[in-house]
Design a protein around this motif. Structure first.
Motif, PDB file in Angstrom:
ATOM      1  N   ALA A  63      51.329   0.938  35.570  1.00 21.05           N
ATOM      2  CA  ALA A  63      51.917   1.043  36.905  1.00 21.05           C
ATOM      3  C   ALA A  63      53.093   0.107  37.055  1.00 21.05           C
ATOM      4  CB  ALA A  63      50.850   0.728  37.953  1.00 21.05           C
ATOM      5  N   ARG A  64      53.031  -1.053  36.418  1.00 25.10           N
ATOM      6  CA  ARG A  64      54.109  -2.049  36.532  1.00 25.10           C
ATOM      7  C   ARG A  64      55.410  -1.558  35.915  1.00 25.10           C
ATOM      8  NH1 ARG A  64      52.575  -7.584  37.274  1.00 25.10           N
ATOM      9  NH2 ARG A  64      54.029  -8.242  35.673  1.00 25.10           N
ATOM     10  N   LEU A  65      55.316  -0.524  35.071  1.00 25.38           N
ATOM     11  CA  LEU A  65      56.544   0.026  34.496  1.00 25.38           C
ATOM     12  C   LEU A  65      57.391   0.754  35.535  1.00 25.38           C
ATOM     13  CD1 LEU A  65      55.126   1.432  31.145  1.00 25.38           C
ATOM     14  CD2 LEU A  65      56.337  -0.721  31.510  1.00 25.38           C
ATOM     15  N   HIS A  66      56.791   1.042  36.723  1.00 22.39           N
ATOM     16  CA  HIS A  66      57.508   1.771  37.781  1.00 22.39           C
ATOM     17  C   HIS A  66      57.839   0.833  38.929  1.00 22.39           C
ATOM     18  CE1 HIS A  66      56.659   5.711  35.940  1.00 22.39           C
ATOM     19  NE2 HIS A  66      55.491   5.162  35.597  1.00 22.39           N
ATOM     20  N   PHE A  67      58.138  -0.398  38.628  1.00 21.54           N
ATOM     21  CA  PHE A  67      58.414  -1.390  39.675  1.00 21.54           C
ATOM     22  C   PHE A  67      59.673  -1.004  40.457  1.00 21.54           C
ATOM     23  CE2 PHE A  67      60.441  -5.223  41.228  1.00 21.54           C
ATOM     24  CZ  PHE A  67      59.397  -5.830  41.915  1.00 21.54           C
ATOM     25  N   VAL A  68      59.575  -1.148  41.806  1.00 22.68           N
ATOM     26  CA  VAL A  68      60.713  -0.908  42.690  1.00 22.68           C
ATOM     27  C   VAL A  68      60.874  -2.119  43.591  1.00 22.68           C
ATOM     28  CG1 VAL A  68      60.545   1.601  42.657  1.00 22.68           C
ATOM     29  CG2 VAL A  68      59.249   0.288  44.355  1.00 22.68           C
ATOM     30  N   ALA A  69      62.093  -2.389  44.000  1.00 22.22           N
ATOM     31  CA  ALA A  69      62.382  -3.486  44.928  1.00 22.22           C
ATOM     32  C   ALA A  69      62.248  -2.945  46.355  1.00 22.22           C
ATOM     33  CB  ALA A  69      63.782  -4.042  44.685  1.00 22.22           C
ATOM     34  N   VAL A  70      61.297  -3.469  47.088  1.00 20.61           N
ATOM     35  CA  VAL A  70      61.011  -3.003  48.443  1.00 20.61           C
ATOM     36  C   VAL A  70      61.522  -4.039  49.438  1.00 20.61           C
ATOM     37  CG1 VAL A  70      59.183  -2.431  50.083  1.00 20.61           C
ATOM     38  CG2 VAL A  70      59.026  -1.669  47.702  1.00 20.61           C
ATOM     39  N   THR A  71      62.136  -3.572  50.521  1.00 21.75           N
ATOM     40  CA  THR A  71      62.588  -4.452  51.612  1.00 21.75           C
ATOM     41  C   THR A  71      61.986  -3.962  52.927  1.00 21.75           C
ATOM     42  OG1 THR A  71      64.577  -3.111  51.920  1.00 21.75           O
ATOM     43  CG2 THR A  71      64.744  -5.033  50.450  1.00 21.75           C
ATOM     44  N   LEU A  72      62.051  -4.811  53.938  1.00 24.41           N
ATOM     45  CA  LEU A  72      61.455  -4.514  55.243  1.00 24.41           C
ATOM     46  C   LEU A  72      62.480  -3.878  56.171  1.00 24.41           C
ATOM     47  CD1 LEU A  72      59.518  -7.860  55.746  1.00 24.41           C
ATOM     48  CD2 LEU A  72      58.615  -5.691  54.896  1.00 24.41           C
ATOM     49  N   ASP A  73      62.013  -2.955  57.023  1.00 24.85           N
ATOM     50  CA  ASP A  73      62.860  -2.268  57.999  1.00 24.85           C
ATOM     51  C   ASP A  73      62.736  -2.980  59.339  1.00 24.85           C
ATOM     52  OD1 ASP A  73      64.319  -0.623  59.576  1.00 24.85           O
ATOM     53  OD2 ASP A  73      63.113   1.175  59.245  1.00 24.85           O
ATOM     54  N   PRO A  74      63.741  -3.741  59.809  1.00 23.43           N
ATOM     55  CA  PRO A  74      63.602  -4.480  61.072  1.00 23.43           C
ATOM     56  C   PRO A  74      63.464  -3.576  62.287  1.00 23.43           C
ATOM     57  CG  PRO A  74      65.866  -4.588  60.253  1.00 23.43           C
ATOM     58  CD  PRO A  74      65.055  -3.949  59.173  1.00 23.43           C
ATOM     59  N   ASP A  75      63.913  -2.301  62.209  1.00 22.01           N
ATOM     60  CA  ASP A  75      63.806  -1.403  63.363  1.00 22.01           C
ATOM     61  C   ASP A  75      62.373  -0.986  63.642  1.00 22.01           C
ATOM     62  OD1 ASP A  75      66.518  -1.505  63.707  1.00 22.01           O
ATOM     63  OD2 ASP A  75      66.911   0.278  62.489  1.00 22.01           O
ATOM     64  N   THR A  76      61.478  -1.182  62.666  1.00 20.11           N
ATOM     65  CA  THR A  76      60.073  -0.828  62.873  1.00 20.11           C
ATOM     66  C   THR A  76      59.191  -2.038  63.160  1.00 20.11           C
ATOM     67  OG1 THR A  76      59.538  -1.003  60.528  1.00 20.11           O
ATOM     68  CG2 THR A  76      60.361   1.128  61.322  1.00 20.11           C
ATOM     69  N   ALA A  77      59.714  -3.259  63.079  1.00 21.82           N
ATOM     70  CA  ALA A  77      58.898  -4.464  63.186  1.00 21.82           C
ATOM     71  C   ALA A  77      58.455  -4.706  64.619  1.00 21.82           C
ATOM     72  CB  ALA A  77      59.693  -5.675  62.675  1.00 21.82           C
ATOM     73  N   HIS A  78      57.207  -5.127  64.775  1.00 18.45           N
ATOM     74  CA  HIS A  78      56.674  -5.531  66.076  1.00 18.45           C
ATOM     75  C   HIS A  78      57.499  -6.711  66.616  1.00 18.45           C
ATOM     76  CE1 HIS A  78      53.871  -7.382  68.951  1.00 18.45           C
ATOM     77  NE2 HIS A  78      53.352  -6.164  69.075  1.00 18.45           N
ATOM     78  N   PRO A  79      57.707  -6.796  67.953  1.00 16.08           N
ATOM     79  CA  PRO A  79      58.561  -7.865  68.508  1.00 16.08           C
ATOM     80  C   PRO A  79      58.107  -9.277  68.161  1.00 16.08           C
ATOM     81  CG  PRO A  79      58.218  -6.152  70.139  1.00 16.08           C
ATOM     82  CD  PRO A  79      57.327  -5.825  68.993  1.00 16.08           C
ATOM     83  N   LYS A  80      56.843  -9.493  67.813  1.00 18.27           N
ATOM     84  CA  LYS A  80      56.374 -10.842  67.504  1.00 18.27           C
ATOM     85  C   LYS A  80      56.526 -11.194  66.022  1.00 18.27           C
ATOM     86  CE  LYS A  80      52.948 -12.785  69.529  1.00 18.27           C
ATOM     87  NZ  LYS A  80      51.615 -13.180  70.013  1.00 18.27           N
ATOM     88  N   LEU A  81      56.967 -10.235  65.207  1.00 15.95           N
ATOM     89  CA  LEU A  81      57.112 -10.496  63.776  1.00 15.95           C
ATOM     90  C   LEU A  81      58.492 -11.122  63.499  1.00 15.95           C
ATOM     91  CD1 LEU A  81      55.518  -7.330  62.145  1.00 15.95           C
ATOM     92  CD2 LEU A  81      54.517  -9.583  62.483  1.00 15.95           C
ATOM     93  N   ILE A  82      58.516 -12.066  62.580  1.00 14.38           N
ATOM     94  CA  ILE A  82      59.749 -12.751  62.175  1.00 14.38           C
ATOM     95  C   ILE A  82      60.044 -12.366  60.727  1.00 14.38           C
ATOM     96  CG2 ILE A  82      60.865 -14.972  61.849  1.00 14.38           C
ATOM     97  CD1 ILE A  82      58.996 -16.121  63.962  1.00 14.38           C
ATOM     98  N   LEU A  83      61.203 -11.767  60.491  1.00 18.43           N
ATOM     99  CA  LEU A  83      61.612 -11.311  59.165  1.00 18.43           C
ATOM    100  C   LEU A  83      62.662 -12.274  58.606  1.00 18.43           C
ATOM    101  CD1 LEU A  83      60.246  -8.774  60.370  1.00 18.43           C
ATOM    102  CD2 LEU A  83      61.943  -7.399  59.144  1.00 18.43           C
ATOM    103  N   SER A  84      62.628 -12.475  57.309  1.00 18.01           N
ATOM    104  CA  SER A  84      63.636 -13.313  56.658  1.00 18.01           C
ATOM    105  C   SER A  84      64.957 -12.547  56.574  1.00 18.01           C
ATOM    106  CB  SER A  84      63.158 -13.721  55.264  1.00 18.01           C
ATOM    107  OG  SER A  84      62.978 -12.564  54.463  1.00 18.01           O
TER     108      SER A  84
END
Length: 608
Positions: free
Chosen positions: A363-384
């Protein structure tokens, strides 16, 4: 009470109303009247003034109070309609301005039952138990006022007062309401028989008021009762039980009549007393003649059974000994089979663990770089800033409430959309006591409370507390891990319909979902609540694969930088060509049984 001004001008100045004089006389004899020109003008008014004054005088001649003790009473059946006529005779054309019906249950406190004022029925101040059940009926021709009570209850019985006001004059009268109930049909049964006397009891229930009971012999003559008992049931109705006795020589119908005096109705039942047949045996003799042969037969059967039991005792003991020996022999054989099966299961379990590790490595051979979508984040969540780290803040941020944003669940989705192929990413959960990770459908609901399950488009695994983990199936599947994960790997094979979770810390398999996907899928992240300050650490998405031989624990200098990527190097051995020894192992995995434990349920090796 005072008369209207017009009547004072038209009638004599005496308040007792004993004489009538001409309209001009009050002008000359009264000092308190209005000026002469005005009086002369009023004296010459039409006959309608005189008619109204005469009606008022007639109303004044009515008695001040009419008591219900004089026979003014009304009987109504339970559940029916009661019509209480106010015992005040009114002039036919008189229209009362105010009519009140009251009742005095006790201690002299009056309670409103119905109010009629200025041509309208009012509910202000009326007892709650009478609201919606009363109506006022006025007969202008007869000059009567009647209170109608629907759905009569036992609690409605008692005295009612009507107060009628016409102009400035007021009168009142009293009427009594009695509630009556016709009870059940009486029935007669024989209570005892002694020396030629038959003891009879007549019973009935559900009467009100208390009924009276009467016995009659076959000739219709009344004979007195021996004992009469009346009692109240839970509903406040009377139960009657009246006993009597007659000679067994009396032939014919003995009747019992129960009468309700308020309703004037009664119910009657009868019992026929027949002559005894010749040479008739008593009931005790018949019972003895039947019981004795049956008892003797039972004794004979019992003795025969005991004799047979003693005779076959040695045979039974021998059979039991042989059965025990057979069971011991079968147990020894079964024990050997169980040992072989256990040994095979242990061997298969080792192979499955090896296969799980192999599946994780592939499975590790299919590694992808994932990032967070700020438009979906709950208002109390803090994203880098690099959108690879998320943690729960203390307050809600002033963010636009777009349709894609979660407003109840403290969650955020990945920016990537997966509609085909194989994808793998890793998330650090170090120093966290609660978290939820996985994959969800793009169409999941973002507003309000949502139950996470594959049916609703969620394929998630979460940590509750300690070493307790759940796969959010329906219902949830709980499992434990030998070593708590510090890094979790998520693998998605879209075409194969597989979502697998791996403990990167000890390179073991955690859980696998299987589903036929349709539509875009997105990574799901939920850092959960602070758990009393123990769960404040962030979720960190790995930007690169960590080394197999390296530790999954973050370096001390990296823990304080939530906004920095965690740089992990790829082990070159993972990118080596696949060895042919792994393919027979995959064939072996597909042939394994599916009941070796919930931790291995749904395990599937990724295909490349």
């Amino acid at each position: 009470m005072l008369l209207p001004d017009a009547c004072l001008i038209s009638l004599s100045g005496r308040r007792d109303g004993s004489s009538l004089e001409t309209p001009a006389q009050p002008v000359t004899v009264t000092d308190k009247g209005p000026p002469a020109p005005k009086v002369v003008k009023m004296a010459s008014s039409s006959r309608s003034w005189l008619s109204r004054c005469l009606i008022t005088l007639v109303f004044l001649q009515l008695p001040l109070h009419v008591s219900g003790d004089a026979g003014q009473s009304h009987v109504a059946p339970l559940g029916g309609t009661a019509e209480l006529l106010c015992p005040l005779p009114l002039w036919p054309v008189t229209i009362p301005s105010d009519v009140r019906w009251l009742r005095t249950p006790g201690l002299g406190l009056s309670q409103l039952v119905h109010v009629f004022r200025e041509g309208k029925d009012l509910e202000e101040g009326v007892m709650p138990e009478y609201k919606g059940r009363t109506a006022l009926v006025r007969d202008a021709r007869e000059g009567s006022v009647t209170l109608r009570i629907h759905h009569v209850r036992l609690e409605d019985r008692g005295r009612y007062r009507c107060q009628v006001q016409i102009g400035n004059l007021s009168r009142e009268g009293t009427v009594t309401l009695q509630v009556a109930v016709l009870g059940s049909d009486p029935y007669i049964h024989v209570e005892s028989y002694d020396a030629g006397w038959i003891q009879l009891v007549c019973r009935s229930a559900g009467w009100f008021p208390k009924p009276w009971v009467q016995w009659r012999d076959p000739q219709g003559r009344v004979f007195p009762s021996l004992l009469e008992t009346h009692s109240l049931d839970e509903a406040g109705l009377f139960r009657a039980a009246v006993s009597n006795r007659v000679r067994d020589s009396i032939l014919g119908n003995v009747s019992c009549t129960i009468r309700n005096g308020a309703l004037g109705q009664e119910k009657t039942t009868a019992m026929v007393i027949a002559a005894p047949s010749p040479a008739r045996f008593s009931s005790s003799e018949v019972a003895l003649a039947v019981i004795l042969p049956v008892l003797g037969l039972l004794i004979i059967v019992g003795v025969n059974f005991i004799w047979k039991q003693r005779k076959s005792k040695e045979e039974l003991l021998y059979e039991q000994v042989m059965e025990v020996e057979n069971l011991l022999s079968a147990h020894a054989k079964e024990k050997g089979r169980l040992r072989k099966a256990l040994k095979k299961l242990r061997s298969d379990l080792k192979l499955k663990r090896a296969a799980a590790n192999s599946g994780w490595r592939r499975a590790r051979l299919h590694f992808v770089a994932v990032t967070l979508d700020p438009d979906t984040a709950h208002p109390k969540l803090i994203l880098s800033e690099d959108r690879r780290c998320v943690k729960l803040g203390d307050t809600r941020q002033p963010l636009p409430d777009n349709p894609q944003r979660f407003d109840f669940i403290v969650s955020v989705l990945g920016s990537e959309y997966f509609t085909a192929g194989c994808h793998y990413w890793e998330v650090y959960v170090t120093d966290k006591t609660k978290w939820a990770l996985g994959v969800c459908s793009e169409s999941v609901s973002r507003k309000g409370k949502v139950t996470a399950s594959p049916t609703n488009g969620h394929w998630l695994v979460r940590q509750n507390c300690g070493n307790e983990y759940e796969a959010l199936t329906s219902p949830q599947t709980s499992f434990r891990l030998k070593e708590p994960p510090r890094c979790v790997g998520i693998f998605l094979d879209y075409e194969a319909g597989v979502i697998s979770f791996y403990n990167v810390t000890d390179q073991s398999h955690m859980f696998t979902f299987t589903h036929s996907f349709s539509g875009p899928l997105r990574p799901f992240f939920e850092p959960c609540l602070h758990d009393g300050g123990k769960n404040t650490a962030p979720l960190i998405i790995c930007s690169e694969l960590q080394k197999l031989e390296g530790s999954t624990v973050l370096k001390p200098e990296d823990k304080g930088h939530a906004n920095r990527d965690v740089a992990l190097k790829v082990d070159p051995s993972l990118l080596a060509a696949q060895t042919p020894e792994l393919f027979p192992l995959r064939d072996r995995i597909l042939s394994w049984p599916s009941d070796l434990g919930p931790a291995l349920q749904g395990l599937r090796v990724p295909s490349f």
